[in-house]
Design an enzyme around this catalytic site. Structure first.
Site, PDB file in Angstrom:
ATOM      1  N   LYS A   1      13.439  -9.264  -8.922  1.00 57.21           N
ATOM      2  CA  LYS A   1      13.493  -7.434  -8.581  1.00 57.21           C
ATOM      3  C   LYS A   1      12.294  -7.653  -7.862  1.00 57.21           C
ATOM      4  O   LYS A   1      11.125  -7.437  -7.628  1.00 57.21           O
ATOM      5  CB  LYS A   1      13.382  -6.654  -9.004  1.00 57.21           C
TER       6      LYS A   1
ATOM      7  N   GLU B   1      -0.930  -6.491 -11.047  1.00 58.53           N
ATOM      8  CA  GLU B   1      -2.189  -6.715  -9.803  1.00 58.53           C
ATOM      9  C   GLU B   1      -2.248  -6.040  -9.142  1.00 58.53           C
ATOM     10  O   GLU B   1      -0.771  -5.495  -8.624  1.00 58.53           O
ATOM     11  CB  GLU B   1      -1.932  -8.347  -9.165  1.00 58.53           C
TER      12      GLU B   1
ATOM     13  N   CYS C   1      -4.063  -6.078  -0.170  1.00 59.82           N
ATOM     14  CA  CYS C   1      -5.262  -5.617  -0.937  1.00 59.82           C
ATOM     15  C   CYS C   1      -6.372  -6.120  -0.939  1.00 59.82           C
ATOM     16  O   CYS C   1      -7.096  -5.534  -1.469  1.00 59.82           O
ATOM     17  CB  CYS C   1      -3.667  -6.245  -2.090  1.00 59.82           C
TER      18      CYS C   1
ATOM     19  N   GLU D   1      -6.546   3.681  -1.073  1.00 63.29           N
ATOM     20  CA  GLU D   1      -5.879   2.879  -0.330  1.00 63.29           C
ATOM     21  C   GLU D   1      -5.428   3.566   0.537  1.00 63.29           C
ATOM     22  O   GLU D   1      -4.439   4.493   0.311  1.00 63.29           O
ATOM     23  CB  GLU D   1      -5.473   1.799  -1.607  1.00 63.29           C
TER      24      GLU D   1
END
Ligand code: NAP
Length: 525
Positions: free
Chosen positions: A216, A297, A331, A426
């Site tokens: 997906k 992750e 990231c 973040e």
């Protein structure tokens, strides 16, 4: 098939080597990339189906993937799958699994190697889709494709290694062996920021180990995954081994994760979604006979630390590259620069000068360094953070934005307190928080003071401090005297600690074990 096995075994004996980055100063390469961009332009706006058990399924309800540089331009239309279709995809994967799991490891690796070859041939074309769909610069798109090729090459070799005899202690009167068998059906849920590499890497790891999956893709980058699906079809991967299901994660995610026949979920994305998946997957469903495995992750709030012994110019270069490559949407992005008091002003000045030189604009042009952020939501969120940042520090450069695409200037905010929001949360955009530390120990403590632990860098010439950081800088990927982005498959296995994920290491020798279970078999002689 015997030929495929032989060829894959031979290839696996050639040591893994990273794919080289394309040299765009070479006129031929520039021309090839420009032609691929033209080719892709002529293919924009088409509608693409789901692929379930090899069947292409069109849906009445579709959504559009848009070009973030020009949101009026549709990259493609994709089917909005329903929860029922997600369930059908799980069923199709389960059917394919019954035969795929019996395919020899070398043969499975053969498919993965064939996909690596095809992707290498189509490299400029694949790059071009990323330039259009997520606003990557040429170099960033090419790096993403190179990493995707690396994952295929690396995991192919790793599977051949895992498929061979495993070292065991033998005892008198018995023959013992250990085999790695697949888990079953998995969901592969990648993010949009490495729409090639991470999507290809998680899919390849899942299937080369003998599992069958529902892929997906992220709703902002379904086209890249569609292109990969086409390649898998071209290399003859059996139907149902990878099922392609597009649609909002919020709508079909739960159906996939809660499905009692789902065995594992490989996810890369935000902390918020990762934790939700972890929680949902932990709850056994009626008829479920295993503990679901999750490979998660997640995010980062990565830091580049500079002490007074460092090469300050090189540190400033590293800070800028870590913060603003692909608009800070990695990231691994170094979204915090932590600089000791003694050299703070000097490094900050250099960072500002270098940031001002970055070009922002049309990513179809080879010279452009930065493009747009990925979509309207990201654009709004990042601009909100810049407003927050203005109250938390001194805005020294950037802060502006302009349309019609989602362009945000590289932004440097200095004198930020270590616990400020822009130093802790973040942002996932081109916003750098610069933090002053009293000394090296203070800098290290600040670096470790978020809930994440993904990447980090230290610029220092002091051997004792480097040794101290090796031990105390709590991140999955630590770099000395270089930027904190750009991990290479096989060279710097990638993945972080704490809220950055489940401590897995993509592109490392342990990674495929996450997709297998080991069976010990003892026979009395
Ligand atoms: P995201 O919003 O969490 O989405 C990631 C994937 O999850 C997408 O495919 C998304 O689909 C899907 N999803 C959303 N809601 C879901 C739900 N309820 N159930 C199941 N799936 C769901 O993250 P993103 O914005 O794509 O990616 C950026 C994040 O990824 C950042 O936090 C970044 O740090 C992290 N990241 C981490 C690594 C690493 O290796 N640690 C690498 C790259 C990126 P939709 O698009 O349809 O919502």
């Amino acid at each position: 098939m015997a030929k495929m096995i032989e060829r894959a075994s031979e290839r696996a004996r050639i040591p893994f080597k990273n794919a080289a980055f394309t040299d765009f100063s070479n006129a031929e390469n520039r021309q090839a990339q420009l032609e691929a961009l033209e080719q892709v332009k002529s293919e924009l706006g088409q509608t693409h189906p789901l692929v379930i058990g090899g069947k292409k399924i069109n849906s009445e309800k579709t959504f559009a993937s848009l070009n973030p540089s020009n949101p009026e331009q549709v990259i493609g239309y994709f089917a909005s799958a329903t929860a029922e279709q997600a369930n059908e995809a799980v069923k199709a994967a389960e059917e394919a699994f019954t035969s795929w799991k019996r395919v020899p490891a070398e043969e499975r690796a053969g498919y993965i190697f064939a996909a690596a070859d095809l992707l290498s041939q189509k490299r400029f074309y694949f790059n071009a889709w990323m330039i259009y769909e997520v606003g990557k610069s040429w170099a960033e798109a090419d790096g993403d494709t190179a990493e995707a090729i690396d994952f295929l090459e690396f995991y192919g070799r790793e599977m051949v290694r895992l498929g061979s005899d495993q070292p065991l202690t033998q005892v008198e009167g018995e023959e013992n062996k250990l085999v790695y068998i697949p888990l079953g059906v998995g969901a592969v849920i990648p993010p949009w920021n490495f729409p090639g590499a991470i999507m290809v890497g998680m899919t390849a790891a899942s299937i080369v180990t003998g599992n069958a999956v529902v892929l997906k893709p992220a709703s902002t980058s379904p086209m890249i995954a569609w292109q990969f699906m086409r390649m898998l079809e071209e290399v003859g991967l059996p139907a149902g081994v990878v099922n392609f299901v597009t649609g909002s994660g919020g709508t079909i995610g739960d159906a996939l994760i809660e499905h009692p026949r789902m065995r594992f979920i490989a996810f890369t994305g935000s902390r918020e979604v990762g934790l939700r998946i972890h929680e949902l997957a932990a709850k056994p469903q009626k008829g479920q006979v295993w503990i679901k495995r999750t490979v998660l992750e997640m995010g980062g709030k990565d830091a580049v630390v500079v002490d007074e012994t460092a090469d300050l110019d090189s540190a400033a270069t590293g800070i800028v590259a870590s913060a603003f490559g692909f608009q800070g949407q990695k990231c691994s992005a170094g979204s915090r620069a932590i600089i000791v008091e003694k050299v703070y002003d000097e490094v900050l000045q250099k960072v500002i000068e270098k940031t001002k030189k970055l070009s922002l604009g049309d990513v179809t042009q080879p010279e452009t360094y930065m493009g747009p952020v990925v979509d309207q939501n990201a654009y709004n969120k990042i601009n909100e953070y810049i407003e927050v940042g203005k109250g938390e520090g001194r805005l020294l450069t950037g802060g502006g934005h302009h349309g019609p695409g989602y362009f945000i200037e590289p932004t440097v905010i200095a004198d930020v307190a270590p616990r400020a929001r822009i130093a802790q949360e973040e942002i996932f955009g081109p916003v750098l928080a610069v933090i002053k530390a009293k000394d090296f120990d203070d800098a290290l403590a600040i670096a470790n003071s978020t809930e994440y632990g993904l990447t980090g860098a230290l610029y220092s010439r002091d051997a004792a401090r480097i040794e101290q950081a090796e031990e105390e800088f709590h991140v999955g990927n630590l770099y000395f005297n270089r930027k904190c982005t750009g991990a290479l498959v096989g060279v710097q296995p990638f993945g972080g600690f704490n809220m950055s994920g489940t401590d897995s290491k993509a592109g490392g020798h342990d990674y495929l074990l996450l997709f297998t279970q080991a069976k010990s078999i003892a026979t009395k002689k």
